[in-house]
Motif scaffolding. Structure first.
Motif: not given
Length: 204
Positions: A121-140
């Motif tokens: 199962t998965w849950e969404s982490i709330d971000l400042i950017t709305p879902p689908g509005s930003a290209q996220i490549y860097g993650f740590a």
């Protein structure tokens, strides 16, 4: 060749993933190889779970995440487990926490998802950017504190660095030192105050 991984328990056992979907394995440090599995999808990266013996993950660019519990012999698609999040099967980054068992993070066109049970199962982490509005490549993620998460987001060729210390309830932002595309983030394993950022020239 798109990715290479090794079994953390049996380091002579290596896995090699080809972008056409072929998964190869060697049990003698590369002396001989065998075709282990063939995915019917374009594959991007292969990951060996650092905490679970014989658990492997393969990320497809457009078909989501696959999981094997028997060292790559059989595979199951976790696509349906992400179906409630639009765009979640379009891969950007994947992270298996090195010290927290079964804690996974999946970065996609939708945003960032988190699983505490190995992808069931998965849950969404709330971000400042709305879902689908930003290209996220860097993650740590800080390996000593799973609530400390970092990512970079690009909107209309403008990129921003994001940090949370509470698992995503609150975020702080920072301007990046370059106009290039931020694609890689890495937190130092023993000195988490040190963070590395890799940039890529944006495609024309």
């Amino acid at each position: 060749i798109s990715s290479l991984a090794f079994n953390p328990v049996r380091p002579r056992e290596l896995y090699l993933l080809v972008s056409n979907g072929d998964l190869l394995r060697t049990v003698d440090r590369g002396g001989t190889w065998q075709l282990l599995y063939r995915f019917e999808a374009e594959t991007a990266e292969l990951f060996a779970d650092p905490r679970e013996t014989d658990v492997l993950y393969v990320a497809s660019r457009t078909e989501g995440l696959y999981r094997s519990l028997d060292a790559g012999i059989t595979w199951e698609s976790l696509r349906e487990n992400m179906s409630e999040f639009p765009g979640a099967i379009e891969y950007r980054r994947f992270y298996a926490h090195p010290t927290k068992r079964n804690l996974l993070y999946w970065v996609s066109t939708y945003g960032i998802l988190r699983s505490a049970n190995g992808g069931d199962t998965w849950e969404s982490i709330d971000l400042i950017t709305p879902p689908g509005s930003a290209q996220i490549y860097g993650f740590a993620v800080n390996s000593a504190n799973e609530n400390e998460i970092y990512y970079t987001a690009t909107i209309n060729n403008r990129s921003t660095f994001y940090r949370t210390g509470d698992g995503g309830t609150q975020w702080a932002t920072k301007q990046l030192p370059s106009g290039q595309l931020p694609t890689v983030l890495y937190v130092h394993a023993t000195k988490p105050e040190i963070i590395y950022l890799g940039m890529t020239i944006p495609p024309r």
